[in-house]
Write a protein that holds these residues in place. Sequence first.
Motif, mmCIF file in Angstrom:
data_model
loop_
_atom_site.group_PDB
_atom_site.id
_atom_site.type_symbol
_atom_site.label_atom_id
_atom_site.label_comp_id
_atom_site.label_asym_id
_atom_site.label_seq_id
_atom_site.Cartn_x
_atom_site.Cartn_y
_atom_site.Cartn_z
ATOM 1 N N LEU A 144 4.194 -20.249 4.401
ATOM 2 C CA LEU A 144 4.864 -19.050 4.879
ATOM 3 C C LEU A 144 4.649 -18.895 6.380
ATOM 4 O O LEU A 144 3.541 -19.046 6.878
ATOM 5 N N GLU A 145 5.698 -18.574 7.073
ATOM 6 C CA GLU A 145 5.535 -18.265 8.498
ATOM 7 C C GLU A 145 5.586 -16.755 8.739
ATOM 8 O O GLU A 145 5.099 -16.278 9.750
ATOM 9 N N GLY A 146 6.189 -16.038 7.813
ATOM 10 C CA GLY A 146 6.218 -14.585 7.953
ATOM 11 C C GLY A 146 7.293 -13.971 7.075
ATOM 12 O O GLY A 146 8.215 -14.659 6.605
ATOM 13 N N PHE A 147 7.141 -12.694 6.773
ATOM 14 C CA PHE A 147 8.229 -11.987 6.092
ATOM 15 C C PHE A 147 8.316 -10.565 6.586
ATOM 16 O O PHE A 147 7.398 -10.041 7.234
ATOM 17 N N ASN A 148 9.433 -9.943 6.316
ATOM 18 C CA ASN A 148 9.646 -8.543 6.669
ATOM 19 C C ASN A 148 10.412 -7.896 5.539
ATOM 20 O O ASN A 148 11.421 -8.425 5.077
ATOM 21 N N VAL A 149 9.908 -6.775 5.077
ATOM 22 C CA VAL A 149 10.592 -6.057 4.003
ATOM 23 C C VAL A 149 10.929 -4.669 4.507
ATOM 24 O O VAL A 149 10.072 -3.998 5.106
ATOM 25 N N GLU A 201 1.776 -7.037 -0.255
ATOM 26 C CA GLU A 201 0.956 -8.237 -0.059
ATOM 27 C C GLU A 201 0.390 -8.740 -1.390
ATOM 28 O O GLU A 201 0.407 -9.935 -1.665
ATOM 29 N N TRP A 215 3.114 -10.343 -3.216
ATOM 30 C CA TRP A 215 3.434 -11.612 -2.576
ATOM 31 C C TRP A 215 2.472 -12.714 -3.043
ATOM 32 O O TRP A 215 2.902 -13.807 -3.414
ATOM 33 N N VAL A 221 10.997 2.544 5.208
ATOM 34 C CA VAL A 221 9.679 1.933 5.083
ATOM 35 C C VAL A 221 9.807 0.467 5.476
ATOM 36 O O VAL A 221 10.736 -0.216 5.030
ATOM 37 N N ASN A 222 8.915 -0.001 6.327
ATOM 38 C CA ASN A 222 8.984 -1.378 6.768
ATOM 39 C C ASN A 222 7.619 -2.038 6.623
ATOM 40 O O ASN A 222 6.605 -1.491 7.038
ATOM 41 N N ILE A 223 7.625 -3.229 5.999
ATOM 42 C CA ILE A 223 6.380 -3.984 5.821
ATOM 43 C C ILE A 223 6.598 -5.346 6.452
ATOM 44 O O ILE A 223 7.529 -6.069 6.088
ATOM 45 N N GLU A 224 5.776 -5.688 7.401
ATOM 46 C CA GLU A 224 5.973 -6.963 8.084
ATOM 47 C C GLU A 224 4.714 -7.813 8.009
ATOM 48 O O GLU A 224 3.613 -7.339 8.273
ATOM 49 N N LYS A 225 4.907 -9.074 7.670
ATOM 50 C CA LYS A 225 3.792 -10.030 7.657
ATOM 51 C C LYS A 225 4.089 -11.107 8.683
ATOM 52 O O LYS A 225 5.140 -11.738 8.644
ATOM 53 N N ARG A 226 3.157 -11.291 9.591
ATOM 54 C CA ARG A 226 3.368 -12.265 10.675
ATOM 55 C C ARG A 226 2.632 -13.559 10.341
ATOM 56 O O ARG A 226 1.796 -13.611 9.444
ATOM 57 N N GLU A 227 2.905 -14.557 11.159
ATOM 58 C CA GLU A 227 2.293 -15.866 10.945
ATOM 59 C C GLU A 227 0.766 -15.793 10.947
ATOM 60 O O GLU A 227 0.098 -16.473 10.194
ATOM 61 N N LEU A 248 -0.578 -7.691 8.673
ATOM 62 C CA LEU A 248 0.396 -7.015 7.844
ATOM 63 C C LEU A 248 0.471 -5.571 8.331
ATOM 64 O O LEU A 248 -0.559 -4.919 8.483
#
Lengths: 523, 523
Positions: A398-403, A503, A506, B403-409, B413
């Motif tokens: 995984l490099e990243g995600f956004n929800v 998370e 995920w 609502v925004n959830i972001e996971k970066r490399e 989070l």
Amino acid sequence: MQQVKLYDTTLRDGSQGEGISFSVNDKIRIAKKLDYLGVHYIEGGWPGSNPKDMGFFKEARNIRFKHAEVVGFGSTKRAKMSPAKDTNLKALLRAGTKTVAIFGKSWDLHATGVLGVSLQENLSMINETVEYLKSKKLNVLYDAEHFFDGYCRNRDYALETLRAAVRAGCDAIVLCDTNGGMITSELGTIVRAITAEFGNTELGIHTHNDSGMAVANTVAAVDAGCSMVQGTINGYGERCGNADLCVVIPNLQLKMGRKCLSDAKLKELTEVSHYVSEVANMRHRDGQPFVGRSAFAHKGGVHVNAVMKNPETYEHVKPDVVGNHRRILVSELSGKTSIILKAKEMELDLSKDDPKTRKILKLVQNLESQGYYFEAADGSFELLMKKALKKHKPFFTLEGFNVNIEKRENNTLVSEATIKVKVNRKEEHTVAEGDGPVNALDNALRKALNKFYPTLAKMHLSDFKVRVLDEKAGTAGKVRVLIQSQDERSSWGTVGVSKNIIEASWQALVDSVEYKLLKDKTK
Amino acid sequence: MQQVKLYDTTLRDGSQGEGISFSVNDKIRIAKKLDYLGVHYIEGGWPGSNPKDMGFFKEARNIRFKHAEVVGFGSTKRAKMSPAKDTNLKALLRAGTKTVAIFGKSWDLHATGVLGVSLQENLSMINETVEYLKSKKLNVLYDAEHFFDGYCRNRDYALETLRAAVRAGCDAIVLCDTNGGMITSELGTIVRAITAEFGNTELGIHTHNDSGMAVANTVAAVDAGCSMVQGTINGYGERCGNADLCVVIPNLQLKMGRKCLSDAKLKELTEVSHYVSEVANMRHRDGQPFVGRSAFAHKGGVHVNAVMKNPETYEHVKPDVVGNHRRILVSELSGKTSIILKAKEMELDLSKDDPKTRKILKLVQNLESQGYYFEAADGSFELLMKKALKKHKPFFTLEGFNVNIEKRENNTLVSEATIKVKVNRKEEHTVAEGDGPVNALDNALRKALNKFYPTLAKMHLSDFKVRVLDEKAGTAGKVRVLIQSQDERSSWGTVGVSKNIIEASWQALVDSVEYKLLKDKTK
């Protein structure tokens, strides 16, 4: 050792407990576990009262249980009606079990005051119902509802109701403390009197915990002559619950010298207790005797010192006999053997002295202390072991995600996920919508992986459970997500833990996909 | 009615329970509550073992208890040492209570194997310690630790230890099942034998719950001659806990005809139980007999109908006798009667023929078929009824959220929520982060509402449950969220259902806040 028959009613009486609601699939999973444990009877439900229960009996017919027999539950026929025409009994017969449990009224107040029938009519209802079911060649257990309350108020009549069932040929009488208010010594005395008259019929005991004595009452009844005990896993049930089989069984077997389970299965009791609480989505009670997390936990300094010298000083039984373990300030000792057994299942070779075994054990203990729970997450556990043994290469990174979830004034709601993954050094960046954030994430992940791994199309998520671990923190507590996935061949569980539900989902989602791909590769 | 003396050890043995840690202030609050309830003895701590406990005794001296006496706890003196020089006994005397409880070893294994003293030396330690404390004009209770285990292994010696205490003039002997492994019938037989020899001395009973029989064992001991019971509120204590006084007291008083509390104080039992669980910061157990939230909760259709006709049919005692109340759970099976009963609880007047009753029933059934579940969501149900009866005006309106959830490399989070609401025509637009999406939403909503409704600061979410309803649909299935909230006074459940977990959480969150505000308004 004298045998005691175990009659589990988690799926029927247990489901009356506040906060419990089983799907058909939940019930099947629990029934399989109970069979594995070695109970003798599994009461599956009341087909005449709850149409959902019929679904269970239909599915259960296709399962070959090794040890247990599935039982249908129902009430005596309605007054002034032929049993053959009673819809409740018809439904019971349609459920197609070989053994049925029929409850009737032993307490005069219930006959006249609730059913509104004469005392004589009530006796006929009992007698004719049992006779009818016996004519269908069924094994008939007669549940004498409110027996003890009835006996205390109108002894002669309560005894008459039992005689009506026995005359009709019932195979066992189950004495029920339906309101759960009995005191142990009184209950024991009554059971002794019943054994004296009805000793030729098999006697069972069914207690509730309203006095806080369900377990003591059950054990006292066995001592007084009952050879069948009814109860539920973890004591689930209406109001204060039923007798907790997880506590009754070890008391009978370890202290009263009665045989309930093989010694090997008794060691599974703690695991079964946890498993059922997970399926029921109920918090496992730390202080639960024998199987609770604190049942062999030593805190007081005096206790810890003495236990180090000799565990018997502050432990009434050995914890491993019921599959539990001692917890003190020193790290936990048990577990190596379960790791080795699990490895064997996966065709991995591990010995007790192998340093890798120790390493995995430490890893598992560390993760469990963070809230992971591998009992219901075999997929995650297998991946964890393979990773620890360096036998696993991830299928993607995984490099990243956004929800993003947006709710507008007109009440429309949009969930969108973007995801960036790498497969074989190729980067995929996808976006997808979903019914909710996890579904959007799932869709985006599949969109990214499908062309590399087409078998993913055959897999779907079949269950999704969330549990807040630190209840005191409310929505900011740690969350455990359990995902159950399946393809056309099998089903596997995965787990994720985080303060963030997305998370945690995920993690479980990734494990689920990884496990599927691993399974397909090694097939 | 014969009086039973209540000896509470919540502050000493209870504090050994896993997860319990009382500050001095917590202890004082609990002691005052116990005094208010009317217990006779409050064991405050072990000054010789725990310096923190001394703080309690110091503060307690300044309080005028109306009913209870504070007791200091300690062990017999060390071997081969004058009692006057024993630091543990010195500390006990410094605690300054008029009554002391001294524990000694009754089990030979403990004397020789743990203390490492001869059996004769152990007898001297008991005898000299009691004698010394009596010379200080104290009321001395002798706790015979592990008495039952000792009696079963070496009866003569166990009896000798009691005689050593009696000869020294102790005012009471307390028989302890320290390991909690006793079976009720055996314990009763032993107590009867002790009563026969030591009947001139006051006898007490102290049990633990490792067999799940602490309550039954305590009641059996009273039946066999003990006139003092030791236990803790809610059964807190090491491992599986001590005998739960909240269950022991009503059993003794309502079923065994023994006087523990005045009838008026017995009615406070449920409140005291909740209060102590709040101070201990432990979750109150729904299924706790007599005082639990589910103790008089009826779910099955058969039960609900019968209870309507006559509560005695499915209730072992009247709930109000212990300050609890009946709850009819609105579940799949509910009919008009449950609605009417629920309305009565809420002091709304509805009759069976009222068209509004029919309307609400239809609404409930419709919502339940969509997956709502009101059994655990009394708050949402009350709001639903008030809305249907046009007795509710919303406290705010939502214009939208994101609502925004972001996971970066780098694996960081971030969860962020923005929300726009209107209160009294004033628009509030706020943003907040959180540990997860729901927590972020909760934080943003509170940020928007706090200045209008400051009491919201007193409320927090105590539990959060998620269940996928259509399991076959996996992450795209419908999701039900149950939220339990509480303030300093009460606890309520709310529910939300949606395909989107964020939307379902939002619904439950809004109901939770609305219910809190409604409750405060009508107070």
